[in-house]
Motif scaffolding. Sequence first.
Motif, short mmCIF file in Angstrom:
data_model
loop_
_atom_site.label_atom_id
_atom_site.label_comp_id
_atom_site.label_asym_id
_atom_site.label_seq_id
_atom_site.Cartn_x
_atom_site.Cartn_y
_atom_site.Cartn_z
N TRP A 23 129.23 -65.32 107.01
CA TRP A 23 128.73 -64.28 106.13
C TRP A 23 129.76 -63.18 105.96
O TRP A 23 129.95 -62.66 104.87
CB TRP A 23 127.44 -63.67 106.71
CG TRP A 23 127.09 -62.37 106.07
CD1 TRP A 23 126.48 -62.21 104.86
CD2 TRP A 23 127.36 -61.06 106.56
NE1 TRP A 23 126.36 -60.87 104.58
CE2 TRP A 23 126.89 -60.15 105.61
CE3 TRP A 23 127.96 -60.56 107.73
CZ2 TRP A 23 126.98 -58.78 105.78
CZ3 TRP A 23 128.05 -59.20 107.89
CH2 TRP A 23 127.57 -58.32 106.92
N ALA A 27 131.06 -61.73 102.63
CA ALA A 27 130.78 -60.33 102.28
C ALA A 27 132.07 -59.62 101.92
O ALA A 27 132.11 -58.81 101.00
CB ALA A 27 130.08 -59.63 103.43
N PHE A 31 131.54 -58.94 98.33
CA PHE A 31 130.82 -57.67 98.33
C PHE A 31 131.72 -56.48 98.64
O PHE A 31 131.87 -55.59 97.80
CB PHE A 31 129.65 -57.73 99.32
CG PHE A 31 128.77 -56.53 99.25
CD1 PHE A 31 127.92 -56.35 98.18
CD2 PHE A 31 128.80 -55.57 100.25
CE1 PHE A 31 127.13 -55.24 98.09
CE2 PHE A 31 127.99 -54.45 100.17
CZ PHE A 31 127.16 -54.29 99.09
N VAL B 166 124.67 -55.25 105.32
CA VAL B 166 123.57 -56.08 104.80
C VAL B 166 122.58 -55.21 104.03
O VAL B 166 122.14 -55.55 102.93
CB VAL B 166 122.85 -56.82 105.94
CG1 VAL B 166 121.64 -57.57 105.42
CG2 VAL B 166 123.79 -57.78 106.62
N MET B 169 123.83 -54.39 100.79
CA MET B 169 123.74 -55.51 99.85
C MET B 169 122.39 -55.51 99.15
O MET B 169 122.27 -55.92 98.00
CB MET B 169 123.93 -56.84 100.59
CG MET B 169 125.38 -57.17 100.85
SD MET B 169 125.56 -58.57 101.96
CE MET B 169 125.15 -59.93 100.89
N ASN B 219 126.10 -65.04 100.58
CA ASN B 219 126.22 -63.87 99.71
C ASN B 219 125.64 -64.13 98.33
O ASN B 219 126.00 -63.48 97.37
CB ASN B 219 127.68 -63.45 99.58
CG ASN B 219 128.08 -62.55 100.71
OD1 ASN B 219 127.88 -61.35 100.64
ND2 ASN B 219 128.59 -63.14 101.77
N GLY B 224 121.03 -60.54 100.86
CA GLY B 224 120.79 -59.44 101.80
C GLY B 224 119.36 -59.44 102.30
O GLY B 224 119.09 -59.35 103.50
#
Lengths: 299, 362
Positions: A23, A27, A31, B166, B169, B219, B224
């Motif tokens: 993850w 991320a 992200f 998280v 997100m 993702n 999230g």
Amino acid sequence: MKKLNLSYERKKGLYGYGFIGLWFIGALIFFIIPVIKSFIYSFYNVTPDIGQLVMTPAGVENYKRAFMIDPNFRVYLTEVLGQTAWQTPVIIVFSLFVAIIINQEFFGRTFARAVFFLPVIIATGPVYAIITGDLSTSGTADADQFSTMFSSNMVDQLLEFIGIYGFNDKLTEVLSTMTSDILNLVWKCGIQIIVFLSALQAIPPQAKEAAGIEGATAWEFFWKITLPYVSPMILVNLVYTIIDTFVDPSNKVMERVLQIQDDWKYGLSAAMAWSYFAIILVVVGAIFAVMNKIVYYDD
Amino acid sequence: MAEIAKKSNPISGLTDRIRPEKKPKEPKRSRKEERERFKKRLATLTPAEQKYLKRKRFIESVWPVVRALLVFGLCFVIIYPLLYMVTAAFRPRAEMNDPTIIWLSRTTTTQNIKDVIRTMDFWHTLGNTLFLNIGCSIIQVITCALTGYGFGRFKFKGKNILFGVVIFMILMPPQIILIPQYTFFRYFNPFGIYHKITGNFINLIDSPLTMYMPALTANGIKAGLFIFLFRQSFRGLPKELEDAAYLDGCSPLRTFVSVMIPNAGSTFLTVFLLSVVWYWNDYYVSTSFFTNNSTIALQLKNLDAALVRVIFNNGNIKVNARELIVWMEAGCLLAVTPILIMYVFLQKYFTEGIARSGLTGM
């Protein structure tokens, strides 16, 4: 293993990193880096070119343009904020009410539950946009047919029936928007109802028993037992509802941001999105601060 | 909130609590007898108690009626658009102009459905959507579960900060990160060296990889929220389960696979179903990364334009806004049906899992 000589706790901790590793890589790529990049974009004039984005520094120019010059952004922003401000409490009260009802036993309860959660699977997609468009915005006759059930006249007529004429115009207007939006609201409550339902079912049986022995009426039971036990979930639902309305791609601010993006003005759209996000954070933060003092925790 | 979770032990079976407890049936008495008994009892009580009991009796007899009306009304509001969808989808377009027809048309036709199937290239699109949908959802469930387990059951440095990511997100509007993501996929540069070696970038726009890669790293869409759900549900499981497995010599991964997964089964199913629904409904992410690669949601979003292109192209057919509804509703019906069928069969798991995965125990 003996060479490394790690304590049990540390070893477990390393496994923890292992579990979240995948993850974390994602991320970072999908992200964290994009978030940082877009934050940087908001301070630049960005124009796309072959293979890259050309960036020229613009300082806070983009933010200024979003709030001072763009004709729509500020209007949409206040509109969305206002809408959220009155819709959120209505959604919370309504979903709590529905949850209490379908927590009781009656004939056809399973069916009723299935229907109330139906919006969860439909309301996020384009189908919802089409049916609400058909039913309320496109101005077709069928829209009238539907909305007559909840039309503004109903509020006026009701007030006249009670004997109130020419009552405060603004209030009737607010009331009528509320009633005519009932379709939208019912369709937005799915998740909230589930959350409240699970909270209702977690009320300890001792509390119910005690209230029954004391002879509490349903009304008293609601205020003295149900509400305190459910209050943590009210906070959860408040935050969920606010985020859900704010992040909804069909909301006007979001649409405006996308429009700007389509005009290749990446810097400006990033500035808009970031200022919008800052507002969300402030609102959610304020609610947390206030609600945390009111919420009752059972311990 | 954690305290509540501990007290109302999540694995003690919310299933049992969701279903009503069956009360043992009392022997049936006739109405008359019942009334007699009530009167006898009343006579022995003080006036205040009498008042209370009478009121209670009144409310208990009126409330079911009020409740039935309310439930029926609200259900109607929700089902109304779906019913209308069905009646409109099978209605000949000419009858949309007939003011005497509100629900049932004089004749029914499957022409609209056929038209829309042709316009949307329905079967091909359906296959494509399912491929993206189910694949991404399965992958996403596995990766989110791993991540959720990591956050829920291990202590390590920086955990709080990472979990903060998280939460962000969940909170962050997807618009913010759209453009950097787009450039990432448009000018894809594996390991940062591909460009140096070949001088080119790989264009991943329209490729299913734009969906699969985020899903593979937990993702994807709403990841999230799913990580959060998994973390809550793993945190709610008793520690003894894990300790027993460790004592038996299981590695953490083995523990996860053979002890934790079976105990969190309903969360897995819920997350999978929600994930399928959200991927199915998503048009936001897919509009950005797909220009030719079509999904049902995308096709439906562009249905009116596509209809003009495919069905009304010869100009012979003039369609007004009211008549267009027929096709739009047919499109909606086609898009909703697969997911609705799934919902009808698995309805219970949608709600149970959310309740059980301990949103309650934040």
